[in-house]
Scaffold this motif. Structure first.
Motif, mmCIF file in Angstrom:
data_model
loop_
_atom_site.group_PDB
_atom_site.id
_atom_site.type_symbol
_atom_site.label_atom_id
_atom_site.label_comp_id
_atom_site.label_asym_id
_atom_site.label_seq_id
_atom_site.Cartn_x
_atom_site.Cartn_y
_atom_site.Cartn_z
ATOM 1 N N ILE A 185 0.884 -1.173 0.000
ATOM 2 C CA ILE A 185 0.000 0.000 0.000
ATOM 3 C C ILE A 185 0.916 1.215 0.000
ATOM 4 N N SER A 186 0.911 1.999 -1.079
ATOM 5 C CA SER A 186 1.899 3.079 -1.195
ATOM 6 C C SER A 186 1.243 4.392 -1.583
ATOM 7 N N ILE A 187 1.960 5.484 -1.295
ATOM 8 C CA ILE A 187 1.497 6.822 -1.657
ATOM 9 C C ILE A 187 2.552 7.490 -2.518
ATOM 10 N N SER A 188 2.120 8.507 -3.258
ATOM 11 C CA SER A 188 3.023 9.219 -4.161
ATOM 12 C C SER A 188 3.824 10.266 -3.402
ATOM 13 N N THR A 189 4.885 10.755 -4.047
ATOM 14 C CA THR A 189 5.665 11.834 -3.439
ATOM 15 C C THR A 189 4.813 13.082 -3.269
ATOM 16 N N ARG A 190 3.872 13.293 -4.182
ATOM 17 C CA ARG A 190 3.016 14.472 -4.070
ATOM 18 C C ARG A 190 2.181 14.426 -2.788
ATOM 19 N N MET A 191 1.568 13.253 -2.494
ATOM 20 C CA MET A 191 0.742 13.154 -1.305
ATOM 21 C C MET A 191 1.584 13.329 -0.048
ATOM 22 N N MET A 192 2.829 12.830 -0.066
ATOM 23 C CA MET A 192 3.696 13.017 1.091
ATOM 24 C C MET A 192 3.993 14.502 1.286
ATOM 25 N N VAL A 193 4.281 15.199 0.187
ATOM 26 C CA VAL A 193 4.550 16.641 0.270
ATOM 27 C C VAL A 193 3.325 17.367 0.800
ATOM 28 N N GLU A 194 2.134 17.012 0.323
ATOM 29 C CA GLU A 194 0.918 17.667 0.785
ATOM 30 C C GLU A 194 0.654 17.348 2.254
ATOM 31 N N SER A 195 0.958 16.129 2.671
ATOM 32 C CA SER A 195 0.767 15.755 4.079
ATOM 33 C C SER A 195 1.696 16.560 4.981
ATOM 34 N N ILE A 196 2.954 16.711 4.559
ATOM 35 C CA ILE A 196 3.906 17.503 5.344
ATOM 36 C C ILE A 196 3.464 18.960 5.378
ATOM 37 N N SER A 197 2.973 19.453 4.246
ATOM 38 C CA SER A 197 2.504 20.837 4.168
ATOM 39 C C SER A 197 1.327 21.080 5.098
#
Length: 698
Positions: A185-197
């Motif tokens: 189960i994986s997420i994209s780099t974009r979602m990680m960036v948005e989560s950190i933001s």
């Protein structure tokens, strides 16, 4: 003596120079130390945000695995699929896809990119994002999958792939005490960036990837999506133009200029080569910016990429300017204060770090939080609490919480010792409620959910720590829901709600009045069991069900039966209710008795038929008169032309010219008569919807 005096002057000169040099060195060290502390705090903050986002999706993925995947049905379908023949394998793979596809659609809305099953020999079994591609060997390119299958342990790691990189959570699948494969189960780099933001929106973020690792795995057809990073040529940027929906957002112009300025920074490149954290100041247009880099190691501990944060500095320009003034004053003041500053610095550094740590946590809480002593005097309040209450921090600190904003709604004159919050905490050491109200700066009562706990303070005795959140929206939704239910129950039209299989779940009182059936008698039953009159044809029901199962409203008339057996005409509207996946969950039927209206309509129809027949006869008489009137002039012209020819013939004076003229006149008149007949025929033709214009000649 002179020698002694000179020596004394020289001693003081040397002492002053030496002290000045020491002071300048100390100030320079102090400046760099503060810069380092500031940058280390940025590194720590970014690291916490990064780790928190990874933990967030790791826990979410673990929950998804435990609740929706690690069960008898899913595991048995997976086990049968990998251990079956080709035809059976397709069948079980299809069943597994159908079972989990709704889950995958929901996961995509939560930012999950991939749900991917693998066999224990590291081959792809089914990719829910690309189900037509499978059985490729992942052993060399997906070390997370190989690790989980080899060690039978779950793992969370950032990892590049054949198409695109992401943060992967891989879980071993064991069925009946046997390891049979794994699931990712994986997420994209974009979602990680948005989560950190979401955790810290003050910064702009980007992720760059290790070029050697990415291009070693990447399909050649995907290489055009990657562009070399200006910051470091050993790294690349994924889809810099954001052409794909999962790609990170394009960097701002400021961030791009910062990267250009850091292009030749050797310290940064060395830190990245060593896989170390790094932070630095960059000055653009007399404005300082913080740039922070956090390494993202993969499963093999190699650096797969870097998370970069860009932020406008606030205190740095002041520190930089302070250095210039300090150098001009240091020789005069440092002789007295240098030793004191060293002692103060050492003591305050520890206290300041603790204060910043505590403040960084409480200031970023989504809930409001305040701390008061045993007399309800507020000693601390976080920014979100001030925002909810509408006060500034200085307007609250030192004030009595009970007097300032505790509201007991119907009894504002309640004494502090009788306050439900204060009394509950002092008695039980904690208090929880969703029925309390706080009064904001405008005097408005806000419904809040409150959690209070008694804590022991080292220097102030007992303190009460209270967290609260505004539940106005929740209360408003509850009120609207209650109002909607009352409105539906008060409607004069019958309203029936069924599940997707047409079994009654709810009906309003108007249904009882219309049909005679009690609501308790029909719950859980299909309407055809108790009100169907059997008067409708099979085709009627096929058309109705075809419409609503196509997710469209259906409206029509139907004959139904009351409890006493009486038949009645009913106007019926059925509307399907769809969930977030556009799937039908319920049907809402609105019914109205139109028996009386139908009787009135039949009576009116009979009267209209009689009136129409009478009007038609009158119109035909009028039209015959008009036809006669239209024909008089052409007939007169024919009679005159024929009589004239006959007379000229008898008198032997008929010329060819007169004969042709007379014949043309007769022919034109005859054509006019024929045209008139066609016009009137078209007028009476019920299929002719064109406008006709008639010119009556008088």
């Amino acid at each position: 003596m002179k020698y002694i005096i000179n020596n004394i002057y020289q001693f003081f000169i040397v002492l002053i120079l030496f002290t000045g040099i020491l002071a300048l060195v100390f100030i320079n060290h102090y400046k760099k130390s503060n810069e380092k502390e500031y940058l280390n705090e940025n590194i720590s903050t970014l690291g916490i945000s990064y780790q928190s986002s990874i933990d967030k999706y790791r826990l979410l993925s673990k929950y998804i695995f435990n609740e929706s995947i690690n069960n008898e049905l899913v595991l048995s379908l997976f086990e049968k699929g990998i251990n079956s023949t080709d035809d059976e394998k397709k069948l079980y793979k299809g069943l597994l896809f159908r079972e989990l596809h709704p889950l995958y659609l929901k996961l995509k809305e939560e930012g999950i990119r991939q749900l991917h099953f693998h066999t224990k020999d590291n081959k792809s079994y089914i990719r829910f994002h690309q189900p037509d591609k499978y059985e490729d060997d992942l052993s060399l390119v997906r070390k997370t999958v190989k690790f989980v299958n080899d060690e039978n342990k779950a793992i969370t790691s950032f990892e590049s792939g054949k198409v695109i990189s992401g943060f992967r959570n891989v879980f071993p699948i064991n069925f009946r005490n046997e390891h049979i494969g794994s699931v990712e189960i994986s997420i994209s780099t974009r979602m990680m960036v948005e989560s950190i933001s979401d955790l810290d929106s003050r910064k702009e973020y980007s992720i760059i990837l290790n070029k050697d690792i990415v291009f070693d795995k990447l399909f050649k057809s995907q290489s055009f999506l990657y562009e070399e990073s200006v910051l470091n040529s050993d790294f690349v940027i994924e889809d810099i133009n954001s052409s794909l929906p999962d790609s990170p957002k394009t960097l701002s112009d400021i961030a791009k200029r910062i990267n250009d300025k850091l292009h030749n920074n050797k310290q940064l490149k060395e830190a990245m080569r060593q896989g170390e954290k790094y932070a630095v100041f960059v000055k653009l247009d007399d404005i300082y910016y913080d740039v922070t880099l956090i390494p993202m190691p993969g499963i093999s501990k190699k650096i797969e990429g870097y998370l970069i944060g860009y932020q406008k500095s606030i205190n740095i320009p002041i520190m930089m300017s302070f250095e210039l003034y300090a150098y001009s004053l240091i020789i005069l003041v440092m002789i007295i204060f240098i030793s004191m500053l060293l002692i103060i610095q050492r003591k305050t550094m520890i206290l300041e770090n603790e204060r910043k740590w505590f403040k960084s946590i409480t200031d970023n809480l989504v809930e409001g939080l305040y701390v008061m002593d045993s007399n309800a005097k507020i000693n601390y309040i976080n920014p979100n609490a001030c925002k909810i209450l509408g006060y500034k921090e200085e307007e609250i600190l030192g004030k009595n919480a009970h007097t300032l904003f505790h509201s007991h709604y119907l009894n504002d004159n309640m004494k502090q010792e009788d306050c439900t919050i204060f009394k509950g905490v002092m008695k039980n050491k904690y208090f929880t409620s969703k029925k309390e109200y706080f009064k904001n700066a405008k005097g408005e009562n806000i419904p809040v959910a409150v959690n209070s706990k008694l804590a022991l303070s080292s220097n102030r005795g007992m303190e009460i720590v209270t967290s609260f959140s505004d539940i106005s929206i929740q209360k408003e939704l509850e009120d609207k829901s209650n109002l909607l239910i009352k409105a539906l129950e008060s409607s004069i039209n019958c309203i029936v709600i069924t599940d997707k299989d047409a079994y009654v779940q709810w009906a309003n009182p108007a249904f009882e009045e219309l049909t005679g059936f009690k609501i308790s008698e029909i719950i859980g039953k299909n309407p055809k069991e108790f009100i169907s009159s059997k008067k409708q044809t099979k085709e009627f029901y096929e058309q109705m069900w075809g419409t609503i199962l196509n997710k469209k409203p259906w409206k029509g008339e139907i004959i139904n039966k009351k409890k006493d057996g009486t038949l009645y005409d009913e106007e019926l509207i059925i509307t399907p209710v769809l969930d977030e996946n556009e799937e039908i969950t319920n049907f809402i039927a609105i019914k109205q008795d139109i028996t009386h209206r139908k009787l009135l309509a039949l009576e009116k129809e009979e009267k209209d038929k009689i009136f129409f027949q009478q009007s038609k006869l009158a119109a035909m008489g009028e039209m015959l008169g008009n036809i006669a009137h239209q024909w008089r002039q052409p007939l007169s012209a024919i009679s005159t032309a024929s009589t004239g020819i006959k007379l000229q013939k008898e008198m032997n004076c008929l010329s060819d010219e007169d004969f042709n003229y007379a014949m043309n006149t007769i022919n034109n008149s005859a054509q006019h008569l024929s045209s008139t007949i066609d016009d009137f025929r078209g007028f009476f033709d019920p299929n002719n919807d064109k406008k006709k214009y008639f010119y009556f000649l008088g």
